[in-house]
Design a protein around this motif. Structure first.
Motif, short mmCIF file in Angstrom:
data_model
loop_
_atom_site.label_atom_id
_atom_site.label_comp_id
_atom_site.label_asym_id
_atom_site.label_seq_id
_atom_site.Cartn_x
_atom_site.Cartn_y
_atom_site.Cartn_z
N ALA A 636 0.83 -1.21 0.00
CA ALA A 636 0.00 0.00 0.00
C ALA A 636 0.86 1.26 0.00
O ALA A 636 0.54 2.25 -0.65
CB ALA A 636 -0.94 -0.01 1.21
N GLU A 637 1.98 1.22 0.73
CA GLU A 637 2.87 2.38 0.76
C GLU A 637 3.49 2.67 -0.60
O GLU A 637 3.78 3.81 -0.93
CB GLU A 637 3.97 2.15 1.80
N LEU A 638 3.70 1.63 -1.39
CA LEU A 638 4.33 1.81 -2.69
C LEU A 638 3.44 2.54 -3.69
O LEU A 638 3.93 3.09 -4.68
CB LEU A 638 4.75 0.45 -3.26
N ILE A 639 2.13 2.54 -3.47
CA ILE A 639 1.23 3.15 -4.45
C ILE A 639 0.46 4.34 -3.88
O ILE A 639 -0.34 4.94 -4.59
CB ILE A 639 0.22 2.12 -5.00
N ASP A 640 0.69 4.68 -2.62
CA ASP A 640 -0.14 5.72 -2.01
C ASP A 640 0.11 7.11 -2.58
O ASP A 640 -0.67 8.03 -2.34
CB ASP A 640 0.03 5.74 -0.48
N HIS A 641 1.19 7.28 -3.37
CA HIS A 641 1.49 8.58 -3.96
C HIS A 641 0.87 8.74 -5.35
O HIS A 641 0.90 9.84 -5.92
CB HIS A 641 3.00 8.77 -4.08
N LEU A 642 0.33 7.67 -5.91
CA LEU A 642 -0.15 7.70 -7.29
C LEU A 642 -1.51 8.40 -7.39
O LEU A 642 -2.27 8.47 -6.43
CB LEU A 642 -0.29 6.27 -7.84
N LYS A 643 -1.81 8.89 -8.60
CA LYS A 643 -3.13 9.39 -8.87
C LYS A 643 -4.12 8.23 -8.88
O LYS A 643 -3.73 7.08 -9.05
CB LYS A 643 -3.16 10.13 -10.20
N LYS A 644 -5.42 8.57 -8.75
CA LYS A 644 -6.41 7.50 -8.57
C LYS A 644 -6.40 6.50 -9.73
O LYS A 644 -6.45 5.30 -9.51
CB LYS A 644 -7.80 8.11 -8.42
#
Length: 712
Positions: A636-644
């Motif tokens: 989850a931490e690896l993708i929490d910065h991405l746009k929806k």
């Protein structure tokens, strides 16, 4: 007083007969690498020697030159020349350009050999791509270039495609601001403006993976495997001016169709043309759509047509095909894997036999005059024509007006045909999915959208029906439960003298492609199998049922009972209508009890979280919650910065094999409904794809061969 600078004296060069040269034992090259000796020999024969050999005189015991020379640097060129001599394409005494080292030098032979091999800058890949382009611009074909540099035509095409990327991005690559893998991803499209736009959109993001670049460049396209594309055909699409984006560097399943509006128009036109042909058969109505929803023919009576009888020639052909099939299977029964030609032939036989099974069905003219046809595109892209459905309003016997088989087909999107029609009409209904308002990412996770919950429970209802149909004991118990409600006075029941009916709930809200799910197909196949066995005459049904074995009765009972399953969530009527919140809660609780009894597992039923069916329909916090539960906190931490949009697509990849399910698809009151993403034994290496592991690679090795000078 000025210091005198010692002038450098270069080694002299001269032509030495080939038979006066021998290979030195001091050459440091031992491992074969780069262009083969055979290819180098062919290149020397084509363009002659481009680089002189470095040689040293061989001295005798007294230090006197013997007239022979050894080669410490240039051994591969020597072997290539030696091969040409053996092939009698080069004379033994042919003069070879050589640089002759002073035998009195204190520099060792190994030093010269090592220096020649490591003190040269390799050609930058971009320079090679541009050189190939220069050759192409000067009239050399791709085949000629491939032959000259001993590579494949596909590699030449790949490198020419690389140099066709936007000059601005090539400059970024030249300055090491972009990897070769990233540059490859941009070749999907030739639109330089779009390429630069995507690179700018990625900005300073820490993750600029090639798959993200490809996805952004193709986000508004349609896969060539899409049913519409297969139905229309790529040739027709391209002939109409459509562009197909191709990826030369990895499998693209036929590419992407860029002009979706054109594809839709071509699909509609072809469907309309097919409908016009079918209208000539005299049907009362024809409905045309790219894809009909599950249950579209509910409430319509299916005509019982007569299948065309087999001719003697067809029977003989079937027997021959079955005999050939059996012989091929017997001949290769012990083989671990069938040869390609045998496997292909078996497939051809299966297709031919299936064609005999799908013989045309004939209908009475009077039936055709009151019935209709559904025309659509099948899941594999083939035309799907479903004939012979009668609407309830057309059942009453009446004098049918004379039908005009040549009448044109009227296209009225979104409307149903009138009860009475004087001419065949084809109604094309292109259903568009209902749009849902975008949700903002609030601090608190909001409940799932009601439409989404309804769609998810529709799939669960189908899966539960399918499971119940294969569990007769539970089906009996389910109906027995209803009997008890009706018989015992302590229960609130409104039934009369033991009346039981199976009411099948319809699905007015459903996700696209529901009829292609495993459960829907299994139910349809099972229903068709029983339908073919049932007697046509209603009066013959009772004695026919008595002839069934206990197991057959059980199976038929379970199948019929399964149609009564309703595990749907519905929005309660706030004004006290037929569906109350309490009724829905009780229904879902009862569905949970039934799901436990039949051991329903939606993962085994084929459900996986995708962008379309869940992840793209919920806020970012829901997506992160799902990944955290299914793949762990680290994922989850690896993708929490991405746009929806990117987060949803990446979450689909991360959750693919985790068995995670959203709340509406879980069985309540169970502790193992979803994987524990916070456990000590979190399988991080299995849950995370390789491209999120953080390994950097310049990607040059992916060009299938080293980028070396052709004559070195």
């Amino acid at each position: 007083m000025a210091t005198t600078v010692q002038k450098i004296t270069l080694s002299s060069s001269r032509d030495i007969p080939f038979n006066k040269l021998v290979l030195s034992q001091y050459n440091v090259r031992r491992v074969k690498a780069g262009v083969s000796i055979e290819e180098l020999a062919e290149d020397i024969a084509r363009r002659t020697l481009l680089q002189s050999l470095s040689v040293r005189p061989i001295l005798d015991a007294d230090g006197v030159e013997t007239g022979m020379f050894e080669i410490p640097a240039g051994g591969r060129r020597y072997h290539a020349l030696e091969l040409l001599v053996k092939q009698k394409r080069l004379a033994k005494t042919a003069p070879i350009p050589c640089v002759v080292r002073d035998p009195s030098t204190d520099i060792l032979s190994e030093d010269d050999s090592l220096a020649e091999n490591i003190q040269r800058a390799p050609l930058h890949p971009l320079d090679q791509f541009r050189a190939f382009q220069a050759l192409r611009d000067k009239g050399r074909s791709e085949e000629d270039i491939a032959a000259a540099f001993f590579t494949s035509v596909n590699i030449v095409k790949q490198r020419l495609r690389l140099v066709s990327v936007s000059p601005a991005l090539l400059d970024v690559y030249a300055e090491d601001g972009m990897s070769l893998d990233q540059l490859m991803a941009f070749t999907v499209t030739s639109d330089h403006a779009r390429q630069e736009q995507v690179w700018q959109a990625l900005g300073n993001a820490w993750s600029k993976e090639p798959y993200q670049i490809r996805r952004m460049l193709t986000e508004k396209t349609v896969r060539a495997s899409d049913r519409r594309a297969v139905f229309v055909g790529l040739d027709t699409y391209e002939a109409a001016g459509g562009v197909v984006l191709r990826d030369l560097f990895q499998s693209d399943d036929g590419g992407w169709l860029e002009d979706v509006a054109l594809l839709d128009r071509l699909a509609d036109e072809k469907l309309k043309a097919e409908a016009e042909t079918i209208a000539a058969e005299g049907w009362k109505w024809i409905e045309v759509a790219v894809d009909f929803p599950y249950g579209h023919n509910r409430g319509l009576r299916r005509l019982e047509g007569v299948t065309a009888a087999l001719t003697e020639g067809e029977r003989a052909a079937i027997e021959a095909l079955n005999a050939e099939y059996a012989k091929l299977e017997a001949d290769h029964a012990e083989a671990d894997e069938l040869p390609d030609d045998v496997d292909q032939r078996l497939g051809e036989i299966e297709t031919a036999l299936a064609a005999f099974d799908n013989r045309p069905v004939a209908y009475a003219p009077a039936d055709i005059a009151r019935a209709g046809v559904f025309v659509s595109i099948g899941a594999e892209g083939a035309l799907l024509v479903d004939r012979g459905y009668v609407r309830p309003e057309d059942e009453a016997p009446a004098a049918d007006p004379e039908l005009d088989s040549d009448s044109a087909i009227t296209i009225e999107p979104g409307r149903n045909p009138p009860a009475a029609s004087v001419a065949p009409r084809a109604i094309i209904t292109v259903a568009s999915p209902a749009s849902e308002p975008d949700e903002e990412d609030d601090e608190v996770i909001k409940p799932l959208p009601e439409r989404l919950v309804t769609e998810l429970t529709v799939e669960r209802t189908l899966a539960l029906r399918d499971k119940l149909a294969t569990t007769p004991s539970v089906a009996f118990q389910t109906v027995l439960h209803k009997f008890c409600l009706d018989v015992f006075a302590r229960y609130l029941a409104s039934g009369t003298a033991m009346e039981i009916s199976v009411r099948s709930a319809s699905f007015p809200v459903q996700a696209q492609g529901l009829k292609d799910t495993h459960a829907a197909k299994a139910i349809a196949e099972r229903h068709k199998a029983w339908e073919e066995r049932l007697p046509k005459d209603k009066d013959a049904l009772w004695p026919w049922l008595a002839t069934l074995t206990d197991d057959e009765q059980d199976a038929l009972f379970a199948h019929c009972a399964s149609f009564g399953v309703n595990a749907l969530y519905e929005k309660a009527d706030r004004y006290g209508g037929s569906v109350s919140a309490h009724t829905v809660d009780q229904r879902l609780a009862d569905a949970d009890r039934l799901a436990k009894a039949v051991d329903l597992d939606m993962v085994q039923a084929g459900w996986r979280p995708t962008v379309e069916n869940y992840l793209g329909r919920v806020p970012k916090r829901r997506i992160l919650e799902a990944v955290r539960e299914g793949a762990g906190d680290h994922a989850a931490e690896l993708i929490d910065h991405l746009k929806k949009g990117d987060m949803a697509k990446e979450a689909e990849r991360l959750l693919a094999d985790t068995g995670w399910l959203p709340e509406p698809l879980r069985v309540s009151d169970t502790g193992d409904a979803t994987p524990d993403g916070n456990g000590a034994d979190e399988p991080e290496s299995e849950a995370l794809p390789e491209f999120l592991a953080g390994n950097e690679d310049d990607g040059v090795e992916n060009l299938e061969e080293p980028l070396t000078l052709a004559a070195e």
